[in-house]
Design a protein around this motif. Sequence first.
Motif, PDB file in Angstrom:
ATOM      1  N   PHE A   1      22.733  37.596 -15.609  1.00 51.89           N
ATOM      2  CA  PHE A   1      24.039  37.487 -15.222  1.00 51.89           C
ATOM      3  C   PHE A   1      25.048  36.207 -15.169  1.00 51.89           C
ATOM      4  O   PHE A   1      24.252  35.299 -14.978  1.00 51.89           O
ATOM      5  CB  PHE A   1      24.363  38.480 -13.828  1.00 51.89           C
ATOM      6  N   HIS A   2      26.185  36.449 -15.787  1.00 48.92           N
ATOM      7  CA  HIS A   2      27.051  35.153 -15.615  1.00 48.92           C
ATOM      8  C   HIS A   2      27.006  34.869 -14.163  1.00 48.92           C
ATOM      9  O   HIS A   2      27.230  35.740 -13.219  1.00 48.92           O
ATOM     10  CB  HIS A   2      28.410  35.434 -16.068  1.00 48.92           C
ATOM     11  N   PRO A   3      27.213  33.434 -13.783  1.00 50.60           N
ATOM     12  CA  PRO A   3      27.388  32.957 -12.575  1.00 50.60           C
ATOM     13  C   PRO A   3      28.451  33.656 -11.629  1.00 50.60           C
ATOM     14  O   PRO A   3      28.347  33.891 -10.478  1.00 50.60           O
ATOM     15  CB  PRO A   3      27.436  31.322 -12.409  1.00 50.60           C
ATOM     16  N   ILE A   4      29.571  34.092 -12.374  1.00 56.04           N
ATOM     17  CA  ILE A   4      30.453  34.813 -11.804  1.00 56.04           C
ATOM     18  C   ILE A   4      30.184  36.364 -11.436  1.00 56.04           C
ATOM     19  O   ILE A   4      30.600  36.541 -10.200  1.00 56.04           O
ATOM     20  CB  ILE A   4      31.802  34.660 -12.613  1.00 56.04           C
ATOM     21  N   SER A   5      29.704  36.808 -12.362  1.00 57.83           N
ATOM     22  CA  SER A   5      29.117  38.032 -12.048  1.00 57.83           C
ATOM     23  C   SER A   5      28.200  38.153 -11.093  1.00 57.83           C
ATOM     24  O   SER A   5      28.179  39.186 -10.151  1.00 57.83           O
ATOM     25  CB  SER A   5      28.663  38.858 -13.052  1.00 57.83           C
ATOM     26  N   GLN A   6      27.251  37.312 -10.943  1.00 58.12           N
ATOM     27  CA  GLN A   6      26.355  37.183  -9.909  1.00 58.12           C
ATOM     28  C   GLN A   6      26.628  36.807  -8.607  1.00 58.12           C
ATOM     29  O   GLN A   6      26.449  37.484  -7.664  1.00 58.12           O
ATOM     30  CB  GLN A   6      25.262  35.910 -10.205  1.00 58.12           C
ATOM     31  N   THR A   7      27.908  35.910  -8.429  1.00 60.82           N
ATOM     32  CA  THR A   7      28.832  35.903  -7.471  1.00 60.82           C
ATOM     33  C   THR A   7      29.410  37.074  -6.800  1.00 60.82           C
ATOM     34  O   THR A   7      29.251  37.324  -5.353  1.00 60.82           O
ATOM     35  CB  THR A   7      29.600  34.673  -7.354  1.00 60.82           C
ATOM     36  N   ILE A   8      29.986  37.825  -7.731  1.00 60.54           N
ATOM     37  CA  ILE A   8      30.730  38.974  -7.262  1.00 60.54           C
ATOM     38  C   ILE A   8      29.707  40.011  -6.884  1.00 60.54           C
ATOM     39  O   ILE A   8      29.809  40.625  -5.759  1.00 60.54           O
ATOM     40  CB  ILE A   8      31.442  39.692  -8.712  1.00 60.54           C
ATOM     41  N   GLU A   9      28.442  40.137  -7.380  1.00 58.67           N
ATOM     42  CA  GLU A   9      27.498  40.831  -7.069  1.00 58.67           C
ATOM     43  C   GLU A   9      26.891  40.727  -5.679  1.00 58.67           C
ATOM     44  O   GLU A   9      26.702  41.502  -4.813  1.00 58.67           O
ATOM     45  CB  GLU A   9      26.380  40.861  -8.071  1.00 58.67           C
ATOM     46  N   ASP A  10      26.527  39.392  -5.603  1.00 62.77           N
ATOM     47  CA  ASP A  10      26.176  38.992  -4.165  1.00 62.77           C
ATOM     48  C   ASP A  10      27.131  39.174  -2.895  1.00 62.77           C
ATOM     49  O   ASP A  10      26.672  39.665  -1.728  1.00 62.77           O
ATOM     50  CB  ASP A  10      25.831  37.441  -3.996  1.00 62.77           C
ATOM     51  N   ILE A  11      28.471  38.912  -3.324  1.00 62.86           N
ATOM     52  CA  ILE A  11      29.358  39.221  -2.327  1.00 62.86           C
ATOM     53  C   ILE A  11      29.601  40.636  -2.043  1.00 62.86           C
ATOM     54  O   ILE A  11      29.582  41.033  -0.772  1.00 62.86           O
ATOM     55  CB  ILE A  11      30.755  38.655  -2.439  1.00 62.86           C
TER      56      ILE A  11
END
Length: 340
Positions: free
Chosen positions: A107-117
């Motif tokens: 995952f792109h780091p932005i997608s990953q961050t959205i996923e984590d949040i």
Amino acid sequence: MNNVEEIVKQASEKIKTANSVESLESVKTEYLGKNGEITKLLKSMSDYSVEEKKKIGALLNSAKKEIDEEIIKRKGFLSSSEIEEKMKKEKIDFSSAFSFNFPKGHFHPISQTIEDISAIFKSLGFETAQGPEIETDWYNFEALNHPADHPARDIQDTFYLEGMKNLLRTHTSPGQIHVMENQQPPIKVIVPGRVYRNEASDASHSSTFHQIEGLSVDKNITFIDLKSALTLYARNFFGNDLETRFRPSYFPFTEPSAEMDVQCFFCKGKGCGVCKGTGWIEILGCGMVHHNVLKAVKYDSEKYTGFAFGIGVERIAMLKYGLDDIRLFYENDLRFLKQF
Ligand code: PHE
């Protein structure tokens, strides 16, 4: 002839302990071959009378048959295990022949961050919804209690589409309106998505970025609910040991409004370059849903209250990964992306 029984016993012992087809063949020769034990006895039959020959013949033939059968049985067993053995030894490993070593994506780091949040809010009971990126003035501004002369409505800040009827959403807050128009309280939802602002890009600004909107509406929702949900989120995401604080702020669609800070996770509050010496980092905007917003979606504002918040994803991802230029997220430089 008295020891025929003994001979058969010996032979069967040797057959049982023979470990290969080859050694089994030599046992066969030893007993049934030209000069084998049983063969020798058969040959010596001429010394006996016709009566005796009949008896001895039958005896020797059944001995011969017994030995022969045992040999065949053992041979079957040995040859199959020999094949097995051979297959094991001569196995060819084809796996390397097909290893093209395809690079593994992630995952792109932005997608990953959205996923984590999102995962944290999911654990707090929030569902996820989506809203359109092309909006009307009603959803992006009017229903969100923006006064007619609000600067965000200016063409300087907003990308209007041809005819000025539609625009690219400047925040995920119109997602609140869509959710409330389509369902009745209780509501507990987050709306992640891409937003657009008409501004020049530099190290900390981009005309396209991402937000996660949050909305909770029900009877008796108070500022305490806002504080507890967002404090739980911040502790989960940034670490249990960090303090959080709320500062008064202003948004047209919330009243009261606040901004939330978390203690700087680089210097633990001492003050450093990242927090610009303050010891605090701003992580989101929030507030109690304005009664004009509740009215716009035809909710009974006497009966229901709610809180809302908006998280800037890039900002959080930059802080988390220690990045100093937002543009890195959009350049798709593999040397950058491979680090995540
Ligand atoms: N929409 C606001 C922004 O883009 C953030 C926000 C969302 C503030 C919800 C309060 C409540 O800055």
